[in-house]
Motif scaffolding. Structure first.
Motif, PDB file in Angstrom:
ATOM      1  N   ASP A  12       8.377  21.739   4.270  1.00  0.00           N
ATOM      2  CA  ASP A  12       9.381  21.231   5.208  1.00  0.00           C
ATOM      3  C   ASP A  12      10.612  22.127   5.207  1.00  0.00           C
ATOM      4  N   GLN A  13      11.004  22.601   4.029  1.00  0.00           N
ATOM      5  CA  GLN A  13      12.138  23.510   3.944  1.00  0.00           C
ATOM      6  C   GLN A  13      11.847  24.827   4.656  1.00  0.00           C
ATOM      7  N   MET A  14      10.652  25.365   4.446  1.00  0.00           N
ATOM      8  CA  MET A  14      10.296  26.631   5.094  1.00  0.00           C
ATOM      9  C   MET A  14      10.292  26.504   6.603  1.00  0.00           C
ATOM     10  N   ARG A  15       9.787  25.389   7.101  1.00  0.00           N
ATOM     11  CA  ARG A  15       9.771  25.176   8.552  1.00  0.00           C
ATOM     12  C   ARG A  15      11.179  25.150   9.117  1.00  0.00           C
ATOM     13  N   ALA A  16      12.119  24.659   8.307  1.00  0.00           N
ATOM     14  CA  ALA A  16      13.519  24.589   8.734  1.00  0.00           C
ATOM     15  C   ALA A  16      14.286  25.876   8.420  1.00  0.00           C
ATOM     16  N   GLY A  17      13.549  26.888   7.892  1.00  0.00           N
ATOM     17  CA  GLY A  17      14.188  28.154   7.557  1.00  0.00           C
ATOM     18  C   GLY A  17      15.005  28.098   6.286  1.00  0.00           C
ATOM     19  N   LYS A  18      14.689  27.146   5.418  1.00  0.00           N
ATOM     20  CA  LYS A  18      15.429  26.986   4.166  1.00  0.00           C
ATOM     21  C   LYS A  18      14.533  27.295   2.964  1.00  0.00           C
ATOM     22  N   GLY A  19      15.162  27.318   1.775  1.00  0.00           N
ATOM     23  CA  GLY A  19      14.396  27.487   0.540  1.00  0.00           C
ATOM     24  C   GLY A  19      13.916  28.892   0.283  1.00  0.00           C
ATOM     25  N   MET A  20      14.431  29.866   1.042  1.00  0.00           N
ATOM     26  CA  MET A  20      13.948  31.234   0.881  1.00  0.00           C
ATOM     27  C   MET A  20      15.074  32.232   0.592  1.00  0.00           C
ATOM     28  N   THR A  21      16.124  31.732  -0.021  1.00  0.00           N
ATOM     29  CA  THR A  21      17.142  32.602  -0.591  1.00  0.00           C
ATOM     30  C   THR A  21      17.083  32.416  -2.104  1.00  0.00           C
ATOM     31  N   PHE A  22      17.677  33.333  -2.821  1.00  0.00           N
ATOM     32  CA  PHE A  22      17.620  33.245  -4.279  1.00  0.00           C
ATOM     33  C   PHE A  22      18.265  31.949  -4.765  1.00  0.00           C
ATOM     34  N   LYS A  23      19.420  31.619  -4.218  1.00  0.00           N
ATOM     35  CA  LYS A  23      20.144  30.432  -4.650  1.00  0.00           C
ATOM     36  C   LYS A  23      19.345  29.157  -4.361  1.00  0.00           C
ATOM     37  N   SER A  24      18.780  29.067  -3.158  1.00  0.00           N
ATOM     38  CA  SER A  24      18.023  27.857  -2.798  1.00  0.00           C
ATOM     39  C   SER A  24      16.713  27.773  -3.579  1.00  0.00           C
ATOM     40  N   MET A  25      16.141  28.939  -3.886  1.00  0.00           N
ATOM     41  CA  MET A  25      14.905  28.927  -4.659  1.00  0.00           C
ATOM     42  C   MET A  25      15.143  28.399  -6.070  1.00  0.00           C
ATOM     43  N   VAL A  26      16.249  28.780  -6.686  1.00  0.00           N
ATOM     44  CA  VAL A  26      16.584  28.279  -8.021  1.00  0.00           C
ATOM     45  C   VAL A  26      16.735  26.761  -7.987  1.00  0.00           C
ATOM     46  N   LYS A  27      17.371  26.255  -6.930  1.00  0.00           N
ATOM     47  CA  LYS A  27      17.503  24.798  -6.783  1.00  0.00           C
ATOM     48  C   LYS A  27      16.134  24.143  -6.652  1.00  0.00           C
ATOM     49  N   ASN A  28      15.242  24.787  -5.904  1.00  0.00           N
ATOM     50  CA  ASN A  28      13.901  24.235  -5.740  1.00  0.00           C
ATOM     51  C   ASN A  28      13.109  24.277  -7.041  1.00  0.00           C
ATOM     52  N   PHE A  29      13.341  25.304  -7.862  1.00  0.00           N
ATOM     53  CA  PHE A  29      12.706  25.342  -9.182  1.00  0.00           C
ATOM     54  C   PHE A  29      13.097  24.096  -9.980  1.00  0.00           C
ATOM     55  N   ASP A  30      14.382  23.806  -9.986  1.00  0.00           N
ATOM     56  CA  ASP A  30      14.864  22.637 -10.727  1.00  0.00           C
ATOM     57  C   ASP A  30      14.305  21.343 -10.143  1.00  0.00           C
ATOM     58  N   TYR A  31      14.185  21.288  -8.797  1.00  0.00           N
ATOM     59  CA  TYR A  31      13.631  20.105  -8.138  1.00  0.00           C
ATOM     60  C   TYR A  31      12.184  19.879  -8.593  1.00  0.00           C
ATOM     61  N   ILE A  32      11.376  20.947  -8.576  1.00  0.00           N
ATOM     62  CA  ILE A  32       9.965  20.839  -8.979  1.00  0.00           C
ATOM     63  C   ILE A  32       9.863  20.379 -10.427  1.00  0.00           C
ATOM     64  N   ILE A  33      10.652  20.973 -11.292  1.00  0.00           N
ATOM     65  CA  ILE A  33      10.601  20.631 -12.717  1.00  0.00           C
ATOM     66  C   ILE A  33      10.992  19.182 -12.948  1.00  0.00           C
ATOM     67  N   GLU A  34      12.036  18.717 -12.268  1.00  0.00           N
ATOM     68  CA  GLU A  34      12.464  17.326 -12.431  1.00  0.00           C
ATOM     69  C   GLU A  34      11.395  16.360 -11.933  1.00  0.00           C
ATOM     70  N   LYS A  35      10.725  16.712 -10.858  1.00  0.00           N
ATOM     71  CA  LYS A  35       9.651  15.857 -10.339  1.00  0.00           C
ATOM     72  C   LYS A  35       8.528  15.715 -11.365  1.00  0.00           C
ATOM     73  N   PHE A  36       8.155  16.823 -11.996  1.00  0.00           N
ATOM     74  CA  PHE A  36       7.070  16.772 -12.974  1.00  0.00           C
ATOM     75  C   PHE A  36       7.522  16.126 -14.280  1.00  0.00           C
ATOM     76  N   LYS A  37       8.788  16.270 -14.618  1.00  0.00           N
ATOM     77  CA  LYS A  37       9.297  15.597 -15.817  1.00  0.00           C
ATOM     78  C   LYS A  37       9.250  14.090 -15.653  1.00  0.00           C
ATOM     79  N   ALA A  38       9.300  13.624 -14.412  1.00  0.00           N
ATOM     80  CA  ALA A  38       9.309  12.177 -14.142  1.00  0.00           C
ATOM     81  C   ALA A  38       7.911  11.559 -14.189  1.00  0.00           C
ATOM     82  N   VAL A  39       6.859  12.391 -14.263  1.00  0.00           N
ATOM     83  CA  VAL A  39       5.503  11.854 -14.359  1.00  0.00           C
ATOM     84  C   VAL A  39       5.305  11.273 -15.761  1.00  0.00           C
ATOM     85  N   PRO A  40       4.975   9.986 -15.883  1.00  0.00           N
ATOM     86  CA  PRO A  40       4.793   9.373 -17.209  1.00  0.00           C
ATOM     87  C   PRO A  40       3.651  10.025 -17.986  1.00  0.00           C
TER      88      PRO A  40
END
Length: 433
Positions: free
Chosen positions: A193-221
């Protein structure tokens, strides 16, 4: 029906007219990565289908139309594509096929010619084949790897590496079966969804997405004690593709262990680095060397950001970067050993050993001589230097049975459990007694 158009050499072209109505079939290799690549191409307007078929007829079709001296991945890839045309419910007059063409010394560069020959033998010579390459070896008016597609593909590979890394660290311990796969789907949709909107493809936004992915997986019991970890290395196709390795990682999960699978980014940097090394070894233009060095540093910058995100998580183990792997291989293999997976395969085994994963399955496909040299051929040397390493080479070829492969892996796992029990016993014994 689209008109068949040929170039001056007689090669059937994939035309702009075909792009409007043809379904492009592509072989699957990395489920976590290719699912995103498929969607990127769909968003670009191409009707692409990544094949996830996995049954005996694929091998039968491959052996029927490919010479038995060809490497095992070629037999499977071509067999999967032809099986899809014959049995996938597609109109054979409205399908095209994707296949990669690296242009290097690996026989994979000739898969495309083997595929066209197989199509001719199967009476499907009217099916166009599209070469996926970055060297301009074959071009088609109906398909172009635009800068936008390539940029999104690079990000998809890096995101795919991270999701594969944390996914295998969570899946063996998930409380609810399927929770990890659900998390993967949610992360994938968020990124697309981010790519379709032209987002998530800068270094800064990618680092944020890394943290987002990690937090999502940390939340899996998760629950349960740390399981024995088993590394998976080898020729790139059988290392990653469930079709190529008889669902190896699923088998390891069923045996109560945690699979550890090195990412794809190292292989990509390895291929870039090889172009740089070529100039030193064989001569060439300095501008080529400078460009390769720039591209190498660009990709490593993002790889380091992914590694830093894993370290910040205080939950997931982080791998080393490409330079760490290159340092480990010193004294074992030189930079000129670069056919197939080259020195990188041995370096991956060394990294696993150094990161407390001494139990390793080295996947060996029939017909891949470079892989046998840097894989099976290096095991004795590694065991001499690291006596606690527990490495088994598993052959994958048309005549190998799944039960034999699994029995050999079970012997390795039994040895791993024995060594673990001995280590735990030594830790409990009083010092000086």
């Amino acid at each position: 029906m689209a008109e068949l158009v040929y170039d001056e050499t007689g090669r059937l072209l994939f035309t702009k007219e075909m792009a409007k109505e043809y379904t492009i079939l592509a072989p699957q290799m990395l489920p976590d990565h290719f699912a995103m690549l498929e969607r990127i191409l769909l968003d670009a307007g191409y009707k692409v289908k990544m094949l996830d078929t996995n049954h005996r007829n694929i091998l039968d079709e491959g052996q029927k139309y490919v010479h038995n001296d060809a490497c095992f991945p070629a037999i499977l890839v071509i067999g999967q594509l032809i099986d899809a045309i014959h049995n996938g419910g597609y109109d054979p007059h409205k399908v095209a096929l994707f296949i990669t063409q690296t242009g290097g010394g690996c026989r994979a560069s000739n898969y495309i010619h083997l595929l066209r020959k197989a199509l001719y033998r199967a009476g499907l010579e009217y099916v166009p084949v599209i070469s996926l390459n970055l060297s301009g070896m074959e071009k088609n008016p109906g398909f172009k790897l635009t800068v936008s597609i390539l940029r999104k593909a690079v990000f998809a590979v890096i995101y795919g590496d991270l999701m594969m890394n944390v996914g295998w660290q969570v899946r063996p311990y998930e409380v609810t079966p399927g929770a990890t796969d659900k998390c993967l789907d949610e992360c994938r949709e968020y990124l697309l969804d981010q790519m379709r909107a032209g987002k998530g493809m800068t270094f800064k936004s990618m680092v944020k997405n890394f943290d987002y992915i990690i937090e999502k997986f940390k939340a899996v019991p998760v629950a349960g004690p740390q399981k024995v970890r088993v590394g998976v290395v080898g020729e790139i196709y059988v290392k990653y593709a469930p079709l190529g390795n008889n669902n190896l990682c699923d088998f390891l999960l069923s045996e109560g262990v945690e699979p550890v699978v090195p990412g794809l980014v190292d292989f990509i940097i390895f291929k870039i680095y090889n172009r740089d090394v070529d100039v030193d070894l064989y001569g060439g233009k300095w501008i080529k060397k400078k460009f390769c060095q720039w591209l190498e540093k660009y990709v490593i910058k993002y790889q380091n950001a992914m590694i830093d995100a894993l370290k910040r998580s205080n939950r997931f183990r982080a791998p080393g970067n490409f330079y760490d792997l290159h340092n480990l291989i010193q004294g074992y293999l030189g930079d000129g050993n670069k056919m197939g997976e080259g020195w990188l395969l041995t370096a991956e085994m060394l990294e696993l050993i150094h990161s407390d994963v001494p139990n390793i399955v080295c996947t060996q496909p029939f017909g891949c001589l470079p892989n046998h040299i840097v894989g099976k051929g290096m095991i004795r040397r590694l065991k001499e230097d690291y006596p606690d390493s527990n490495i088994v080479a598993i052959d994958y070829d048309p005549g190998a049975t799944k039960i034999n492969q699994e029995n050999r892996i079970k012997l390795m796992l039994a040895n791993a459990q024995k060594k673990r029990q001995m280590a735990e016993k030594q830790e409990k014994e009083p010092v000086g007694v």
